[in-house]
Design a protein around this motif. Structure first.
Motif, mmCIF file in Angstrom:
data_model
loop_
_atom_site.group_PDB
_atom_site.id
_atom_site.type_symbol
_atom_site.label_atom_id
_atom_site.label_comp_id
_atom_site.label_asym_id
_atom_site.label_seq_id
_atom_site.Cartn_x
_atom_site.Cartn_y
_atom_site.Cartn_z
ATOM 1 N N ASN A 66 0.626 -0.769 0.205
ATOM 2 C CA ASN A 66 -0.397 -0.235 -0.474
ATOM 3 C C ASN A 66 0.960 1.300 -0.028
ATOM 4 N N GLY A 69 2.197 2.001 -3.101
ATOM 5 C CA GLY A 69 1.528 2.472 -4.572
ATOM 6 C C GLY A 69 1.654 1.762 -5.634
ATOM 7 N N THR A 71 3.653 -1.533 -6.097
ATOM 8 C CA THR A 71 4.900 -1.120 -6.635
ATOM 9 C C THR A 71 5.748 -2.783 -6.190
#
Length: 122
Positions: A66, A69, A71
């Motif tokens: 979270n 983002g 990733t």
């Protein structure tokens, strides 16, 4: 009762450090199992691995996913996790063939090399 309290402290410390800096099993739990609880190196390594059986880091992964983002590279995760399973099986077979004193020295040497590299790298 002392052993249960010690296990609680070890579990909490390993969990906090796992979420904080990504370490827990080998670097925290194994030495504490050996030196505080008096387990053999083989038993300490086996217990550390047994702790990892359930998805112990799922909430930490959730936080990182979270915060970044989303990733986290899940393809890389699946590849590494799959080979980690195979490697841990092969590594455990090898470890059980090595004398406990030698295994403890190998373990300590590995931790020392990692520590030196991390302390002196830029």
């Amino acid at each position: 009762m002392t052993t249960i309290l010690t296990l609680i402290i070890i579990g909490l410390l390993a969990g906090i450090l796992s979420g904080l800096v990504g370490v827990g099993g080998g670097i925290i739990m194994v030495p504490l199992f050996v030196f505080v609880l008096g387990l053999t190196q083989h038993n300490a390594q086996g217990l550390s691995l047994a702790v990892m059986l359930p998805p112990v880091t799922i909430l930490a992964v959730y936080n990182y996913h979270n915060a970044s983002g989303g990733t986290i590279d899940w393809k890389a995760t699946v590849i590494v996790a799959t080979l980690f399973v195979l490697g841990s099986f092969l590594g455990s077979k090898l470890a059980l063939q090595i004398d406990q004193r030698m295994l403890k020295k190998i373990f300590g040497f590995f931790m020392l090399m990692v520590a030196i590299k991390m302390i002196f790298s830029k």
